[in-house]
Design a protein around this motif. Structure first.
Motif, PDB file in Angstrom:
ATOM      1  N   ASP A  18     -25.828  14.713  28.575  1.00 49.95           N
ATOM      2  CA  ASP A  18     -26.303  13.446  28.005  1.00 49.95           C
ATOM      3  C   ASP A  18     -25.191  12.596  27.416  1.00 49.95           C
ATOM      4  O   ASP A  18     -25.465  11.599  26.750  1.00 49.95           O
ATOM      5  N   GLU A  19     -23.920  12.975  27.668  1.00 48.58           N
ATOM      6  CA  GLU A  19     -22.836  12.146  27.126  1.00 48.58           C
ATOM      7  C   GLU A  19     -22.673  10.843  27.904  1.00 48.58           C
ATOM      8  O   GLU A  19     -22.295   9.817  27.327  1.00 48.58           O
ATOM      9  N   LEU A  20     -22.914  10.880  29.186  1.00 52.37           N
ATOM     10  CA  LEU A  20     -22.627   9.734  30.037  1.00 52.37           C
ATOM     11  C   LEU A  20     -23.893   9.230  30.715  1.00 52.37           C
ATOM     12  O   LEU A  20     -24.761  10.015  31.119  1.00 52.37           O
ATOM     13  N   SER A  21     -23.978   7.921  30.857  1.00 52.72           N
ATOM     14  CA  SER A  21     -25.099   7.320  31.581  1.00 52.72           C
ATOM     15  C   SER A  21     -24.836   7.365  33.082  1.00 52.72           C
ATOM     16  O   SER A  21     -23.755   7.733  33.541  1.00 52.72           O
ATOM     17  N   PRO A  62     -16.763   3.210  29.029  1.00 52.95           N
ATOM     18  CA  PRO A  62     -16.552   4.568  28.508  1.00 52.95           C
ATOM     19  C   PRO A  62     -17.839   5.352  28.259  1.00 52.95           C
ATOM     20  O   PRO A  62     -17.782   6.545  27.963  1.00 52.95           O
ATOM     21  N   THR A  63     -18.986   4.706  28.387  1.00 51.97           N
ATOM     22  CA  THR A  63     -20.248   5.429  28.191  1.00 51.97           C
ATOM     23  C   THR A  63     -20.910   5.789  29.514  1.00 51.97           C
ATOM     24  O   THR A  63     -21.933   6.468  29.529  1.00 51.97           O
ATOM     25  N   ALA A  64     -20.344   5.329  30.633  1.00 56.17           N
ATOM     26  CA  ALA A  64     -20.928   5.592  31.955  1.00 56.17           C
ATOM     27  C   ALA A  64     -20.027   6.521  32.756  1.00 56.17           C
ATOM     28  O   ALA A  64     -18.809   6.550  32.579  1.00 56.17           O
ATOM     29  N   GLU A 109     -16.501  21.105  37.554  1.00 59.91           N
ATOM     30  CA  GLU A 109     -15.885  21.410  36.263  1.00 59.91           C
ATOM     31  C   GLU A 109     -16.381  20.491  35.156  1.00 59.91           C
ATOM     32  O   GLU A 109     -16.751  20.925  34.072  1.00 59.91           O
ATOM     33  N   LYS A 110     -16.467  19.177  35.469  1.00 59.74           N
ATOM     34  CA  LYS A 110     -16.875  18.220  34.444  1.00 59.74           C
ATOM     35  C   LYS A 110     -17.098  16.856  35.075  1.00 59.74           C
ATOM     36  O   LYS A 110     -16.760  16.629  36.245  1.00 59.74           O
ATOM     37  N   ALA A 111     -17.650  15.963  34.281  1.00 57.30           N
ATOM     38  CA  ALA A 111     -17.726  14.547  34.644  1.00 57.30           C
ATOM     39  C   ALA A 111     -16.988  13.766  33.573  1.00 57.30           C
ATOM     40  O   ALA A 111     -17.027  14.128  32.385  1.00 57.30           O
ATOM     41  N   THR A 112     -16.313  12.704  33.983  1.00 56.86           N
ATOM     42  CA  THR A 112     -15.593  11.864  33.026  1.00 56.86           C
ATOM     43  C   THR A 112     -16.047  10.421  33.140  1.00 56.86           C
ATOM     44  O   THR A 112     -16.657  10.012  34.131  1.00 56.86           O
ATOM     45  N   ALA A 113     -15.717   9.668  32.102  1.00 57.73           N
ATOM     46  CA  ALA A 113     -16.204   8.293  31.999  1.00 57.73           C
ATOM     47  C   ALA A 113     -15.427   7.338  32.898  1.00 57.73           C
ATOM     48  O   ALA A 113     -14.295   7.599  33.320  1.00 57.73           O
ATOM     49  N   SER A 114     -16.058   6.219  33.138  1.00 57.50           N
ATOM     50  CA  SER A 114     -15.441   5.138  33.895  1.00 57.50           C
ATOM     51  C   SER A 114     -14.426   4.403  33.022  1.00 57.50           C
ATOM     52  O   SER A 114     -14.616   4.260  31.806  1.00 57.50           O
ATOM     53  N   ASP A 115     -13.352   3.942  33.639  1.00 61.28           N
ATOM     54  CA  ASP A 115     -12.366   3.151  32.887  1.00 61.28           C
ATOM     55  C   ASP A 115     -12.987   1.858  32.383  1.00 61.28           C
ATOM     56  O   ASP A 115     -12.674   1.386  31.287  1.00 61.28           O
TER      57      ASP A 115
END
Length: 545
Positions: free
Chosen positions: A247-250, A346-348, A337-343
């Motif tokens: 739930d960290e990222l949309s 930062p919430t997506a 491994e993980k998902a990271t945010a868009s440049d």
């Protein structure tokens, strides 16, 4: 008013062989057709197409006991009455009086009934026994199967559905296969149908059940008494307990209901997006295939081939090639491994990282990593022991043995499976799909609150839109040790026979209808040829029922 119509191409009942079925045009009615069947020396006329998705029943499988099985998805009808015998069809076939005279064959019918091609088997209902109360928890396919059958069998008591589902009840299979965002287009029944059938719908979530007092309490605090309780809450999409997926990222989506489809389509928009689908299950494959028409889709899977555990690597490779032709890319034998945010936001979500170091750009992510039984509201209930996977063990009637008047169906049920190599084995629905367990519910469990009727044997069936229509019957829950393939895998036209020893326990087909339906009927009747016979060239379509 009914009148007589002559059938083209059939001059006499004597022209029909036993168990023969032919489709005839109706003289005087544009596009009017009926199916004519000869069974036990009697001739029957009925609607010619399956009421599920319109498959031609002339290509279906007719058993000597009068069961007619659809060639596409295995729905079954009773020839003598036109009634539905097994899912996924809901509506019955129209039946017509048929006679021969003056060198021709005629039916007696109305034009509207001929063109309608189906009938609603449930008429308006008035509750006549206020003391009898069935409460159904859940709003999926299991629910519609149960409540419709209860009313068909003239259950006199009240029926109440309690569900948090946004819409009751939708054809959920079309969410992943076609990404349909309008619930009105995939409703099994309109709200008016439930009202006329005397079925109340309460949009709420069940918080707890008091099995001793026979009451259900909802999240809003209301309490409902029952004499019989049907638990049909279905499956709950699994999530990934990994960074970026908690739930960290949309723009990270699961797929369960119409609102999820609406959110996915809104996030995808009209411009081309990078979409990562995690999971090479049927849900993941279907969603990926549907989105690949307009977007760059990559499917990530842990297996070496899509659906390798269920179908094997050779058949999985066929599914992969089908989707690759439609533009889908694959990253298999991979661990996320993980998902990271868009440049830019930062919430997506912006990327999915794999353990091998691969970074996949992602404007949105769809999780297709399976489902678990939606039984959280029962976990702390001392009166019921859930299975390790969260499912509920039932007997062959889908009754919960330790609880009086309680039944569990669909994705939350673990039940005895009596198909090939299945006697005394347990078939856990959470390891398969809701479409496989719906068959078991449809005519077996839903009769249980009415009377102690003998359990009806059935063979699980499911299908998937994976670049072409794949059909599957049987069950490999006990695993398989060999596969016999007939046809051409490179052309995606094949029949795969899954065997444990010499027993064929499941069959998957593509482009070879109606082999799957014939095999399901052979399995049901205990007549399925063995692996050696199949390998030696036995044609299952030629095997007598």
């Amino acid at each position: 008013m009914a009148q007589e119509y002559k059938l083209k191409g059939l001059a006499s009942f004597a022209d029909l062989a036993p168990l023969e079925k032919i489709e005839c045009e109706v003289d005087g009615i544009s596009d009017g057709k009926v199916l004519v069947v000869k069974l036990d020396g009697e001739v029957h006329a009925m609607s010619p197409r399956c009421t599920h998705y319109g498959a031609p029943l002339k290509s279906g499988v007719l058993a000597p006991d009068g069961q007619l099985r659809c060639p596409w998805h295995g729905a079954c009808f009773k020839v003598r009455s036109g009634d539905v015998e097994d899912a996924p069809a809901l509506n019955a076939l129209n039946k017509f009086d048929i006679l021969e005279r003056d060198g021709g064959v005629y039916i007696r019918a109305t034009e509207s009934d001929i063109k309608a091609g189906q009938r609603n088997p449930v008429s308006k209902c008035t509750v006549s026994n206020a003391e009898e109360k069935v409460v159904v928890v859940g709003g999926g396919s299991g629910t519609i199967g149960a409540v419709q059958t209860l009313r068909e069998l003239k259950y006199p008591g009240s029926i109440t559905i309690i569900s948090k589902e946004p819409e009751i009840v939708i054809d959920r299979t079309k969410l992943s296969k076609a990404l349909i965002a309008d619930p009105a287009k995939i409703l099994w029944r309109p709200r008016e149908w439930f009202t006329e059938a005397g079925i109340d719908i309460i949009k709420d979530e069940v918080a707890s059940v008091d099995f001793a007092a026979k009451t259900v309490t909802t999240a809003t605090g209301s309490t409902h008494r029952y004499t019989n309780l049907i638990l049909a809450t279905g499956g709950q999409p699994r999530t990934l307990p990994l960074p970026g997926f908690r739930d960290e990222l949309s723009n990270v989506f699961a797929l369960r209901d119409v609102s999820n489809v609406q959110d996915i389509l809104a996030a995808a928009g009209d411009s081309k997006k990078n979409i990562v689908v995690i999971g090479s299950s049927f849900i993941g494959m279907e969603v990926g295939n549907a989105l690949a028409q307009n977007h760059a889709v990559t499917i990530v899977g842990m297996e070496s081939a899509p659906m390798e555990r269920v179908l094997g690597s050779r058949i999985g490779a066929v599914l992969r090639r089908n989707l690759e032709k439609n533009g889908v890319a694959f990253k298999l034998s991979a661990d996320v491994e993980k998902a990271t945010a868009s440049d830019a936001n930062p919430t997506a979500v912006g990327a999915v990282h794999l353990k091998d170091g691969t970074v996949l750009p992602a404007d949105l992510v769809i999780l297709g990593v399976g489902v678990r039984p939606a039984t959280d509201f029962l976990r702390d209930n001392n009166a019921l022991s859930l299975q390790k996977d969260g499912s509920i063990a039932t007997d062959e009637h889908f009754a919960v043995p330790e609880l009086n008047g309680v039944f569990a169906v669909g994705d939350i049920a673990t039940f005895p499976y009596y198909g090939p190599d299945g006697e005394a084995s347990q078939c856990a629905s959470s390891t398969g799909t809701s479409r496989r367990m719906r068959d078991g519910l449809w005519r077996a469990q839903s009769r249980a609150p009415l009377a102690s009727l003998p359990p009806k044997s059935f063979i699980p069936i499911f299908w998937s839109a994976v670049g072409a229509q794949m059909r599957y019957c049987g069950n490999t829950v006990n695993d398989y040790d060999d596969i016999v393939v007939k046809g051409e895998l490179r052309e995606a036209k094949f029949a795969a026979f899954y065997a444990r020893g010499d027993v064929v326990v499941a069959v998957a087909t593509m482009g070879m209808d109606p082999i799957m339906s014939k095999c399901a009927e052979l399995m049901r009747r205990g007549l399925m040829p063995g692996k050696k016979e199949i390998a030696d060239g036995v044609d299952v379509l030629a095997v007598n029922l």
